[in-house]
Scaffold this active site. Sequence first.
Site, PDB file in Angstrom:
ATOM      1  N   GLY A 122      39.884  27.256  19.097  1.00 38.88           N
ATOM      2  CA  GLY A 122      39.196  25.931  18.622  1.00 38.88           C
ATOM      3  C   GLY A 122      38.592  26.213  17.248  1.00 38.88           C
ATOM      4  N   VAL A 191      24.736  52.294  23.637  1.00 43.30           N
ATOM      5  CA  VAL A 191      25.136  51.898  25.047  1.00 43.30           C
ATOM      6  C   VAL A 191      26.615  52.174  25.314  1.00 43.30           C
ATOM      7  CG1 VAL A 191      24.696  50.099  26.601  1.00 43.30           C
ATOM      8  CG2 VAL A 191      23.403  50.043  24.483  1.00 43.30           C
ATOM      9  N   GLY A 278      28.867  49.924  17.483  1.00 40.23           N
ATOM     10  CA  GLY A 278      28.275  48.394  17.229  1.00 40.23           C
ATOM     11  C   GLY A 278      29.147  47.402  17.139  1.00 40.23           C
ATOM     12  N   ASP A 319      26.676  36.220  21.770  1.00 35.65           N
ATOM     13  CA  ASP A 319      26.744  37.270  20.609  1.00 35.65           C
ATOM     14  C   ASP A 319      27.230  37.039  19.041  1.00 35.65           C
ATOM     15  OD1 ASP A 319      26.423  39.040  22.649  1.00 35.65           O
ATOM     16  OD2 ASP A 319      28.616  39.906  22.429  1.00 35.65           O
ATOM     17  N   HIS A 451       8.391  50.141  51.795  1.00 36.65           N
ATOM     18  CA  HIS A 451       8.709  51.528  51.861  1.00 36.65           C
ATOM     19  C   HIS A 451       9.717  51.987  52.878  1.00 36.65           C
ATOM     20  CE1 HIS A 451       7.545  55.797  51.822  1.00 36.65           C
ATOM     21  NE2 HIS A 451       8.021  55.687  53.208  1.00 36.65           N
TER      22      HIS A 451
HETATM   23  P1  FAD Z   1      32.211  36.819  24.701  1.00 41.13           P
HETATM   24  O1  FAD Z   1      31.932  37.470  25.877  1.00 41.13           O
HETATM   25  O2  FAD Z   1      32.684  37.808  23.469  1.00 41.13           O
HETATM   26  O3  FAD Z   1      33.158  35.543  24.628  1.00 41.13           O
HETATM   27  C1  FAD Z   1      33.599  34.797  23.540  1.00 41.13           C
HETATM   28  C2  FAD Z   1      34.877  34.158  23.873  1.00 41.13           C
HETATM   29  O4  FAD Z   1      35.047  33.355  22.905  1.00 41.13           O
HETATM   30  C3  FAD Z   1      36.005  35.330  23.965  1.00 41.13           C
HETATM   31  O5  FAD Z   1      36.699  34.793  25.146  1.00 41.13           O
HETATM   32  C4  FAD Z   1      36.868  34.664  22.825  1.00 41.13           C
HETATM   33  O6  FAD Z   1      38.356  34.855  23.089  1.00 41.13           O
HETATM   34  C5  FAD Z   1      36.375  33.286  22.566  1.00 41.13           C
HETATM   35  N1  FAD Z   1      36.869  32.760  21.475  1.00 41.13           N
HETATM   36  C6  FAD Z   1      36.471  33.342  20.187  1.00 41.13           C
HETATM   37  N2  FAD Z   1      36.798  32.376  19.348  1.00 41.13           N
HETATM   38  C7  FAD Z   1      37.351  31.364  19.752  1.00 41.13           C
HETATM   39  C8  FAD Z   1      38.009  30.217  19.156  1.00 41.13           C
HETATM   40  N3  FAD Z   1      37.835  29.907  17.864  1.00 41.13           N
HETATM   41  N4  FAD Z   1      38.655  29.516  20.187  1.00 41.13           N
HETATM   42  C9  FAD Z   1      38.772  29.736  21.384  1.00 41.13           C
HETATM   43  N5  FAD Z   1      38.214  30.734  21.921  1.00 41.13           N
HETATM   44  C10 FAD Z   1      37.315  31.533  21.153  1.00 41.13           C
HETATM   45  N6  FAD Z   1      26.456  43.106  28.385  1.00 41.13           N
HETATM   46  C11 FAD Z   1      25.572  43.237  29.305  1.00 41.13           C
HETATM   47  O7  FAD Z   1      24.672  42.151  29.208  1.00 41.13           O
HETATM   48  N7  FAD Z   1      25.661  44.210  30.233  1.00 41.13           N
HETATM   49  C12 FAD Z   1      26.710  45.063  30.256  1.00 41.13           C
HETATM   50  O8  FAD Z   1      26.766  45.732  31.111  1.00 41.13           O
HETATM   51  C13 FAD Z   1      27.753  45.106  29.234  1.00 41.13           C
HETATM   52  N8  FAD Z   1      28.501  45.881  29.284  1.00 41.13           N
HETATM   53  C14 FAD Z   1      29.322  45.807  27.999  1.00 41.13           C
HETATM   54  C15 FAD Z   1      30.464  46.682  28.038  1.00 41.13           C
HETATM   55  C16 FAD Z   1      31.272  46.773  27.038  1.00 41.13           C
HETATM   56  C17 FAD Z   1      32.329  47.889  27.023  1.00 41.13           C
HETATM   57  C18 FAD Z   1      31.242  46.017  26.051  1.00 41.13           C
HETATM   58  C19 FAD Z   1      32.292  45.760  24.850  1.00 41.13           C
HETATM   59  C20 FAD Z   1      30.212  44.832  25.932  1.00 41.13           C
HETATM   60  C21 FAD Z   1      29.337  44.780  26.934  1.00 41.13           C
HETATM   61  N9  FAD Z   1      28.174  44.045  27.210  1.00 41.13           N
HETATM   62  C22 FAD Z   1      27.316  43.935  28.201  1.00 41.13           C
HETATM   63  C23 FAD Z   1      28.054  42.857  26.196  1.00 41.13           C
HETATM   64  C24 FAD Z   1      28.614  41.587  26.580  1.00 41.13           C
HETATM   65  O9  FAD Z   1      30.052  41.736  27.159  1.00 41.13           O
HETATM   66  C25 FAD Z   1      28.523  40.618  25.814  1.00 41.13           C
HETATM   67  O10 FAD Z   1      27.208  40.302  25.178  1.00 41.13           O
HETATM   68  C26 FAD Z   1      28.925  39.199  26.152  1.00 41.13           C
HETATM   69  O11 FAD Z   1      30.177  39.137  26.573  1.00 41.13           O
HETATM   70  C27 FAD Z   1      28.629  38.071  25.035  1.00 41.13           C
HETATM   71  O12 FAD Z   1      28.867  36.876  25.646  1.00 41.13           O
HETATM   72  P2  FAD Z   1      29.387  35.662  24.396  1.00 41.13           P
HETATM   73  O13 FAD Z   1      30.046  34.530  25.422  1.00 41.13           O
HETATM   74  O14 FAD Z   1      28.551  35.477  23.496  1.00 41.13           O
HETATM   75  O15 FAD Z   1      30.744  36.237  24.006  1.00 41.13           O
HETATM   76  P1  NAD Z   2      24.969  50.317  19.773  1.00 42.00           P
HETATM   77  O1  NAD Z   2      24.398  49.497  18.567  1.00 42.00           O
HETATM   78  O2  NAD Z   2      24.531  50.212  21.032  1.00 42.00           O
HETATM   79  O3  NAD Z   2      25.377  51.598  19.433  1.00 42.00           O
HETATM   80  C1  NAD Z   2      26.098  52.058  18.227  1.00 42.00           C
HETATM   81  C2  NAD Z   2      25.696  53.386  18.055  1.00 42.00           C
HETATM   82  O4  NAD Z   2      26.642  54.021  16.799  1.00 42.00           O
HETATM   83  C3  NAD Z   2      24.299  53.492  17.120  1.00 42.00           C
HETATM   84  O5  NAD Z   2      23.555  54.487  17.905  1.00 42.00           O
HETATM   85  C4  NAD Z   2      24.485  53.712  15.709  1.00 42.00           C
HETATM   86  O6  NAD Z   2      23.534  54.534  15.131  1.00 42.00           O
HETATM   87  C5  NAD Z   2      25.997  54.343  15.943  1.00 42.00           C
HETATM   88  N1  NAD Z   2      26.561  54.576  14.674  1.00 42.00           N
HETATM   89  C6  NAD Z   2      26.700  53.429  13.743  1.00 42.00           C
HETATM   90  N2  NAD Z   2      27.471  53.780  12.688  1.00 42.00           N
HETATM   91  C7  NAD Z   2      27.861  55.003  13.145  1.00 42.00           C
HETATM   92  C8  NAD Z   2      28.714  56.018  12.311  1.00 42.00           C
HETATM   93  N3  NAD Z   2      29.366  55.783  11.192  1.00 42.00           N
HETATM   94  N4  NAD Z   2      28.836  57.179  12.753  1.00 42.00           N
HETATM   95  C9  NAD Z   2      28.146  57.593  14.013  1.00 42.00           C
HETATM   96  N5  NAD Z   2      27.397  56.800  14.571  1.00 42.00           N
HETATM   97  C10 NAD Z   2      27.366  55.606  14.015  1.00 42.00           C
HETATM   98  O7  NAD Z   2      26.822  49.653  19.708  1.00 42.00           O
HETATM   99  P2  NAD Z   2      27.872  49.668  20.979  1.00 42.00           P
HETATM  100  O8  NAD Z   2      27.419  50.766  21.934  1.00 42.00           O
HETATM  101  O9  NAD Z   2      29.009  49.805  20.393  1.00 42.00           O
HETATM  102  O10 NAD Z   2      27.652  48.353  21.922  1.00 42.00           O
HETATM  103  C11 NAD Z   2      27.869  47.292  21.048  1.00 42.00           C
HETATM  104  C12 NAD Z   2      26.950  46.220  21.830  1.00 42.00           C
HETATM  105  O11 NAD Z   2      27.203  45.842  23.133  1.00 42.00           O
HETATM  106  C13 NAD Z   2      25.426  46.606  21.999  1.00 42.00           C
HETATM  107  O12 NAD Z   2      24.770  45.321  21.074  1.00 42.00           O
HETATM  108  C14 NAD Z   2      25.119  46.257  23.177  1.00 42.00           C
HETATM  109  O13 NAD Z   2      24.079  45.779  23.642  1.00 42.00           O
HETATM  110  C15 NAD Z   2      26.516  45.751  23.974  1.00 42.00           C
HETATM  111  N6  NAD Z   2      26.553  46.608  25.234  1.00 42.00           N
HETATM  112  C16 NAD Z   2      25.817  46.388  26.299  1.00 42.00           C
HETATM  113  C17 NAD Z   2      25.990  47.255  27.382  1.00 42.00           C
HETATM  114  C18 NAD Z   2      25.129  47.118  28.461  1.00 42.00           C
HETATM  115  O14 NAD Z   2      24.298  46.030  28.524  1.00 42.00           O
HETATM  116  N7  NAD Z   2      25.068  47.843  29.514  1.00 42.00           N
HETATM  117  C19 NAD Z   2      26.830  47.912  27.591  1.00 42.00           C
HETATM  118  C20 NAD Z   2      27.997  47.955  26.566  1.00 42.00           C
HETATM  119  C21 NAD Z   2      27.645  47.255  25.264  1.00 42.00           C
END
Ligand code: FAD
Ligand code: NAD
Length: 479
Positions: A122, A191, A278, A319, A451
């Site tokens: 989109g 994370v 990140g 995000d 408890h």
């Molecule tokens: P997304 O989930 O990224 O979804 C965006 C969607 O938009 C995608 O499906 C993409 O294909 C689609 N899209 C993009 N551009 C277009 C376009 N032009 N046309 C059509 N479709 C499009 N968060 C938590 O809260 N708890 C967790 O435990 C957690 N664990 C995580 C573990 C990992 C390994 C990772 C990578 C992330 C984790 N996160 C977690 C973060 C979480 O996944 C994101 O914060 C969340 O998915 C964001 O939701 P969103 O809808 O903004 O974007």
């Molecule tokens: P993050 O921001 O949590 O951590 C990235 C880490 O990488 C930081 O500590 C940073 O200082 C370090 N870093 C950055 N550049 C570096 C470099 N050049 N060399 C060494 N260290 C470096 O990012 P993430 O772990 O990639 O996660 C991405 C996002 O996904 C986060 O914002 C998180 O909220 C989301 N996420 C959430 C969950 C959860 O809610 N349980 C799980 C996974 C991911």
Amino acid sequence: MADKFDVIVIGAGPGGYVAAIRAAQMGLKTACVEKWISKEGKVVFGGTCLNVGCIPSKALLEASHKFVEAKHDFDDMGIQAGDVQVDVKKMIARKDKIVKNLTGGIAGLFKANGVTGIEGTGKVTGSQQVEVTDQNGKASTYEADSIIIAAGSVPVEIPPTPLTDDIIVDSAGALEFTETPKRLGVIGAGVIGLELGSVWSRLGAEVTVLEAMDSFLPMVDGAIAKETQKLLKKQGLDIKLGARVTGSEVKDGEVTVKYSDGDNDHEMTFDKLIVCVGRKPYTQGVVGDGVGVETDERGFIQVDDQCRTSVPSVYAIGDCVRGPMLAHKASEEGIMAADIIAGHKAEMNYDAIPSVIYTFPEVAWVGMTEQDAKAKGIEVKTGTFPFAASGRAMANNATEGQAKIIADAETDRVLGLHIVGQHAGEMIAQGVIALEFGSSAEDLALTCYAHPTMSEAVHEAALAVEGHAIHMANRKKKK
Ligand code: FAD
Ligand code: NAD
């Protein structure tokens, strides 16, 4: 010109699909555009969260934790499990099955709620117009009174460690290893680094985490971060702080990473390397030139507190906008935007968004840390309770960790709850509710907790704010 909708949502992650379902529930004719292609080559809903994020990582975290329990902890409880082995391929296949069930489930929810799923990429081409290009390159144009952009985020890549097919991978690649790497490098002790580092460490990898910053989990309360670091170290994660990665070389099926600790240069060789430094907003190409939706210098779409962009008919959530990159934050924003479009009043409390790191034990927090409060000049009182003093924690074989409440010294209002402990991710909801309802630490202290539960630690921490914890000796006693 194809169909006209009340709302078109771009992206079907937890932000977009929730927004679409809510908008349809509010009686709006809604479509949701998605382009994510599954392993089977089909467009699937669910975004990062369901496909390569929250859910698949938790499937592997849970399975790998059960392996550790069976291998190391059962014996203590009088259970002989014999020679416990891991079948990594089966573990990954289970994870894939869960992903497939859930992504298919979204398609079902769309159908049940009357949301039209549109497959393709989109692009907002006008303030009330979206162009969708399908997998074959065919473009269709749709009109909508309102548009919600929920395009999500993608991993950040860094020049010293360019990704390869299977040795230097991002978080998605780290969910697909078909066997446990012997030596695993992780860049970033955030994370993802801690969660996925834990998965593979539990399954037998020697894990080294290289973190550029000198501090560990700076967003977490200092006492909780310190205990977490100690616990993860005990589990075998070698976390090197202040380690700046400067280069890498892939050769003969392994990768050598160069890093500097400020004083000296070092090299380490790994079988796999996960880059998790990140994520960045995925907004390139989502809005056409001249539409007027503004982004900041990092690519985030600029929005106000209610997710309105600079174009009145266009909203952006999740995000791809400011704030924590968390699935539940994206979903709440989706509900808020849909409600506003439907003509209702809606707002979000950005100060009460919980965070959880799903290591063992889990780390969870909401609201201010003690250091945040001090930096803001707020005088606080705190109450801490260790799980070592909890009967349920002993029964669960989970005595590590603590719960800590931060309250305003003058008003007693709860400012934050921070926990490291088993099920911290479940317990943190108490802190969210306390913040939402503006409750005092005394309110929690006067609440009757079941408890034996792990949650009693939160009750005791609330009692400890005034030095009145029952099941431990209080450090300071007030009348
Ligand atoms: P997304 O989930 O990224 O979804 C965006 C969607 O938009 C995608 O499906 C993409 O294909 C689609 N899209 C993009 N551009 C277009 C376009 N032009 N046309 C059509 N479709 C499009 N968060 C938590 O809260 N708890 C967790 O435990 C957690 N664990 C995580 C573990 C990992 C390994 C990772 C990578 C992330 C984790 N996160 C977690 C973060 C979480 O996944 C994101 O914060 C969340 O998915 C964001 O939701 P969103 O809808 O903004 O974007
Ligand atoms: P993050 O921001 O949590 O951590 C990235 C880490 O990488 C930081 O500590 C940073 O200082 C370090 N870093 C950055 N550049 C570096 C470099 N050049 N060399 C060494 N260290 C470096 O990012 P993430 O772990 O990639 O996660 C991405 C996002 O996904 C986060 O914002 C998180 O909220 C989301 N996420 C959430 C969950 C959860 O809610 N349980 C799980 C996974 C991911």
